[in-house]
Motif scaffolding. Structure first.
Motif, short mmCIF file in Angstrom:
data_model
loop_
_atom_site.label_atom_id
_atom_site.label_comp_id
_atom_site.label_asym_id
_atom_site.label_seq_id
_atom_site.Cartn_x
_atom_site.Cartn_y
_atom_site.Cartn_z
N ASP A 148 0.79 -1.24 0.00
CA ASP A 148 0.00 0.00 0.00
C ASP A 148 0.82 1.29 0.00
OD1 ASP A 148 0.96 -0.10 2.58
OD2 ASP A 148 -1.00 -0.25 3.53
N GLY A 149 2.15 1.19 0.02
CA GLY A 149 2.99 2.38 -0.06
C GLY A 149 3.16 3.14 1.24
N ILE A 150 2.59 2.63 2.32
CA ILE A 150 2.70 3.34 3.61
C ILE A 150 4.14 3.30 4.10
CG2 ILE A 150 1.91 3.33 6.02
CD1 ILE A 150 -0.19 4.24 3.94
N VAL A 151 4.55 4.38 4.73
CA VAL A 151 5.92 4.55 5.21
C VAL A 151 6.32 3.45 6.19
CG1 VAL A 151 5.29 6.10 7.12
CG2 VAL A 151 7.58 6.22 6.15
N VAL A 152 7.58 3.04 6.07
CA VAL A 152 8.21 2.12 7.01
C VAL A 152 9.46 2.83 7.52
CG1 VAL A 152 9.38 -0.09 7.28
CG2 VAL A 152 7.39 0.08 5.79
N LEU A 153 9.57 2.96 8.84
CA LEU A 153 10.73 3.60 9.44
C LEU A 153 11.82 2.55 9.61
CD1 LEU A 153 11.92 6.16 10.69
CD2 LEU A 153 10.89 5.47 12.87
N LEU A 154 12.95 2.76 8.96
CA LEU A 154 14.06 1.83 9.04
C LEU A 154 15.01 2.16 10.19
CD1 LEU A 154 14.98 1.65 5.24
CD2 LEU A 154 13.56 0.05 6.54
N VAL A 155 15.14 3.46 10.48
CA VAL A 155 16.07 3.92 11.52
C VAL A 155 15.37 5.00 12.35
CG1 VAL A 155 18.31 5.00 11.95
CG2 VAL A 155 18.02 3.51 9.97
N ALA A 156 15.12 4.71 13.61
CA ALA A 156 14.42 5.67 14.47
C ALA A 156 15.33 6.80 14.94
CB ALA A 156 13.80 4.97 15.67
N GLU A 157 16.63 6.53 15.01
CA GLU A 157 17.59 7.54 15.45
C GLU A 157 18.71 7.65 14.42
OE1 GLU A 157 18.73 7.28 19.58
OE2 GLU A 157 16.78 6.47 20.13
N PRO A 158 18.52 8.52 13.43
CA PRO A 158 19.50 8.62 12.35
C PRO A 158 20.83 9.21 12.80
CG PRO A 158 17.90 10.39 12.18
CD PRO A 158 17.43 9.49 13.28
N THR A 159 21.85 8.92 12.04
CA THR A 159 23.16 9.50 12.32
C THR A 159 23.15 10.99 11.99
OG1 THR A 159 23.97 8.95 10.12
CG2 THR A 159 24.31 7.30 11.83
N ALA A 160 24.13 11.70 12.50
CA ALA A 160 24.19 13.15 12.31
C ALA A 160 24.23 13.52 10.83
CB ALA A 160 25.40 13.72 13.04
N ASP A 161 24.89 12.73 10.01
CA ASP A 161 24.97 13.06 8.59
C ASP A 161 23.65 12.83 7.85
OD1 ASP A 161 25.44 10.27 8.92
OD2 ASP A 161 26.31 10.16 6.92
N GLN A 162 22.70 12.18 8.49
CA GLN A 162 21.38 11.96 7.88
C GLN A 162 20.36 13.01 8.32
OE1 GLN A 162 20.91 8.00 9.48
NE2 GLN A 162 21.40 7.06 7.52
N HIS A 163 20.68 13.83 9.30
CA HIS A 163 19.71 14.76 9.88
C HIS A 163 19.12 15.73 8.86
CE1 HIS A 163 20.91 14.32 14.41
NE2 HIS A 163 20.64 13.17 13.83
N ALA A 164 19.94 16.29 8.00
CA ALA A 164 19.42 17.27 7.03
C ALA A 164 18.40 16.63 6.10
CB ALA A 164 20.57 17.89 6.24
N ALA A 165 18.69 15.44 5.60
CA ALA A 165 17.76 14.76 4.69
C ALA A 165 16.47 14.39 5.41
CB ALA A 165 18.42 13.51 4.10
N VAL A 166 16.58 13.97 6.67
CA VAL A 166 15.40 13.60 7.45
C VAL A 166 14.54 14.82 7.72
CG1 VAL A 166 14.62 12.74 9.70
CG2 VAL A 166 16.44 11.54 8.46
N ARG A 167 15.17 15.94 8.06
CA ARG A 167 14.41 17.18 8.28
C ARG A 167 13.66 17.60 7.01
NH1 ARG A 167 19.21 18.78 11.08
NH2 ARG A 167 18.85 18.67 13.32
N GLU A 168 14.33 17.48 5.87
CA GLU A 168 13.70 17.84 4.61
C GLU A 168 12.53 16.89 4.30
OE1 GLU A 168 14.70 18.76 -0.08
OE2 GLU A 168 16.33 18.20 1.27
N ALA A 169 12.73 15.60 4.56
CA ALA A 169 11.67 14.62 4.34
C ALA A 169 10.45 14.94 5.18
CB ALA A 169 12.17 13.21 4.65
#
Length: 66
Positions: free
Chosen positions: A30-51
């Motif tokens: 059904d395309g519903i979101v699946v969270l793979l990482v609940a606590e992303p690394t610091a280098d992922q923060h910008a992409a997660v904020r944008e998402a």
């Protein structure tokens, strides 16, 4: 940073997966979101904020650690 997703709000647009594929995925049926990482690394923060910002259903919530 800690991520929570509300699957009930998710509309399956997939913007989160395009922006942060190492953090988000979608269910095949059904395309519903699946969270793979609940606590992303610091280098992922910008992409997660944008998402979270572009999510049309506001299904992604972020809490910033002090």
């Amino acid at each position: 940073m800690k991520i929570t997703v509300n699957e009930d709000k998710c509309c399956g647009a997939g913007q989160c997966v395009l922006l942060a594929p190492e953090v988000f995925d979608q269910r095949d049926d059904d395309g519903i979101v699946v969270l793979l990482v609940a606590e992303p690394t610091a280098d992922q923060h910008a992409a997660v904020r944008e998402a979270a910002a572009v999510c049309p259903a506001a299904a992604i919530e972020l809490s910033e650690d002090a």
